[in-house]
Design a protein around this motif. Structure first.
Motif, short mmCIF file in Angstrom:
data_model
loop_
_atom_site.label_atom_id
_atom_site.label_comp_id
_atom_site.label_asym_id
_atom_site.label_seq_id
_atom_site.Cartn_x
_atom_site.Cartn_y
_atom_site.Cartn_z
N ILE A 91 0.84 -1.20 0.00
CA ILE A 91 0.00 0.00 0.00
C ILE A 91 0.88 1.25 0.00
N ASP A 92 1.94 1.20 0.78
CA ASP A 92 2.91 2.30 0.78
C ASP A 92 3.61 2.42 -0.56
N ASP A 93 3.95 1.28 -1.17
CA ASP A 93 4.58 1.31 -2.50
C ASP A 93 3.66 2.01 -3.51
N LEU A 94 2.39 1.66 -3.49
CA LEU A 94 1.43 2.27 -4.40
C LEU A 94 1.36 3.78 -4.15
N HIS A 95 1.34 4.17 -2.88
CA HIS A 95 1.28 5.59 -2.55
C HIS A 95 2.47 6.34 -3.12
N GLN A 96 3.66 5.77 -2.97
CA GLN A 96 4.86 6.43 -3.48
C GLN A 96 4.83 6.55 -5.00
N VAL A 97 4.31 5.54 -5.68
CA VAL A 97 4.20 5.61 -7.13
C VAL A 97 3.25 6.73 -7.55
N LEU A 98 2.09 6.79 -6.94
CA LEU A 98 1.09 7.80 -7.31
C LEU A 98 1.61 9.21 -7.05
N VAL A 99 2.29 9.39 -5.92
CA VAL A 99 2.81 10.72 -5.58
C VAL A 99 3.94 11.12 -6.53
N ASN A 100 4.90 10.22 -6.74
CA ASN A 100 6.06 10.54 -7.55
C ASN A 100 5.73 10.72 -9.03
N LEU A 101 4.72 10.01 -9.50
CA LEU A 101 4.33 10.12 -10.91
C LEU A 101 3.19 11.11 -11.12
N GLN A 102 2.84 11.82 -10.06
CA GLN A 102 1.81 12.85 -10.12
C GLN A 102 0.51 12.31 -10.73
N ALA A 103 0.13 11.14 -10.26
CA ALA A 103 -1.11 10.52 -10.72
C ALA A 103 -2.24 11.05 -9.85
N VAL A 104 -2.71 12.26 -10.18
CA VAL A 104 -3.72 12.95 -9.38
C VAL A 104 -5.11 12.40 -9.71
N ASN A 105 -5.87 12.10 -8.66
CA ASN A 105 -7.24 11.58 -8.84
C ASN A 105 -7.26 10.41 -9.83
N ALA A 106 -6.43 9.44 -9.57
CA ALA A 106 -6.30 8.29 -10.47
C ALA A 106 -7.43 7.29 -10.27
N PHE A 107 -7.75 6.59 -11.32
CA PHE A 107 -8.65 5.45 -11.26
C PHE A 107 -7.78 4.21 -11.08
N LEU A 108 -8.02 3.45 -10.02
CA LEU A 108 -7.23 2.26 -9.73
C LEU A 108 -7.96 1.02 -10.22
N VAL A 109 -7.27 0.21 -11.01
CA VAL A 109 -7.81 -1.06 -11.50
C VAL A 109 -6.89 -2.17 -11.02
N GLY A 110 -7.37 -2.99 -10.10
CA GLY A 110 -6.52 -4.03 -9.54
C GLY A 110 -7.11 -5.41 -9.75
N HIS A 111 -6.22 -6.37 -9.96
CA HIS A 111 -6.63 -7.77 -10.07
C HIS A 111 -6.10 -8.54 -8.87
N SER A 112 -6.96 -9.30 -8.19
CA SER A 112 -6.57 -10.19 -7.10
C SER A 112 -5.81 -9.41 -6.02
N LEU A 113 -4.54 -9.74 -5.76
CA LEU A 113 -3.76 -9.00 -4.77
C LEU A 113 -3.78 -7.51 -5.08
#
Length: 292
Positions: A91-113
């Motif tokens: 969850i922290d990894d995902l947060h760092q990706v979104l912040v560093n890549l400036q993915a503002v108000n992103a739509f998250l599409v996840g499979h399984s895990l």
């Protein structure tokens, strides 16, 4: 997937690999198009969405699309030898990706895990997420607290087994394809891109790229009330897509009734239904993204 660029994001002492597609109208300083972030399942990688990405290419969508390799998977760096991939660290990894890549108000599409990671993140950081699509997953993995001690023991024992296990080469590339076909119940054409991204050749022999520590068991899981609290906190547009032949425990009517804020959609296919019914799954994702 020619329109998708291979990229690396440095996070602390490691790299997170991802594929990026920038649709027409994308601007780096202030995103004017919608960002859709795909997060794969356990032991998969970014290529597990290859059929959906092909549709995005063909339709020349205006979206910005980010497709992650979770740490320890695909082309992303393994974490250090003392790290055993706690669910919460993802969850922290995902947060760092979104912040560093400036993915503002992103739509998250996840499979399984990936869907479980995305749901927990959406509950904790709703201001960062515009919408959530979970494929073949919904509530976080949970169990009765009475199992906490046995869970802890099994998790530690699995780590000890890992420490004593030697790395082995695969007999051949075709054997790797066969292994993934058995594990996923998919055909060779569907699993090939996943396998290709997860293999490396060393001195003429094939080895898996993924971190073997991924197979160590968890030492802790949420209780069911904790999992229900997480799901009830999701306030953004939310869709759950389930395969008609997918995991039976996901189809429990009593559990589905607790998804008060989510739209549940059924498609043909097993646990990797996004590879078996890609057109319908893409249609459902597109509906949620375009309406919000």
């Amino acid at each position: 997937m020619r329109a998708f660029k291979e990229c690396l994001l440095q996070v602390n002492d490691r790299n997170i690999a991802y594929l990026e597609y920038q649709g027409a109208g994308f601007q780096t300083e202030e995103t004017t198009v919608k960002t859709v972030v795909f997060v794969h399942g356990w032991m998969d990688n970014a290529a597990s969405f290859h059929k959906l990405l092909t549709i995005i290419e063909q339709q020349r969508l205006s979206w910005r699309v980010l497709v992650l390799d979770l740490p320890g998977h695909g082309h992303s760096t393994h974490k250090n030898s003392d790290h055993f991939y706690s669910f919460y660290d993802y969850i922290d990894d995902l947060h760092q990706v979104l912040v560093n890549l400036q993915a503002v108000n992103a739509f998250l599409v996840g499979h399984s895990l990936g869907a479980l990671i995305a749901s927990c993140y959406s509950a904790a950081f709703p201001e960062n997420v515009a919408g959530l699509v979970q494929i073949e997953a919904h509530f976080p993995m949970a169990e009765d607290p009475i199992q906490a001690v046995s869970r802890l023991r099994k998790g530690i024992e699995s780590r000890e087994r890992w420490r004593n296990k030697k790395r082995r080469a695969l007999p051949s590339f075709d054997d790797a394809i066969t292994m993934r076909m058995r594990a996923t119940k998919l055909d060779a054409r569907s699993v090939r891109p996943i396998v290709e991204r997860d293999l490396q050749s060393v001195d003429g022999q094939w080895y898996w790229r993924h971190d073997s520590k991924l197979k160590c068991e968890s030492v802790y899981r949420m209780s069911r009330p904790h999992a229900e609290a997480v799901m009830s906190a999701i306030s953004i547009p939310h869709m759950v897509i389930l395969g008609r032949s997918g995991y039976g425990f996901l189809q429990d009517k009593l559990v589905l009734e607790k998804l008060h804020n989510a739209q549940v959609a059924w498609v043909d296919g097993d646990h990797h239904c996004h590879l078996e019914s890609p057109d319908r799954v893409f249609e459902l994702i597109s509906e949620l993204v375009n309406k919000n």
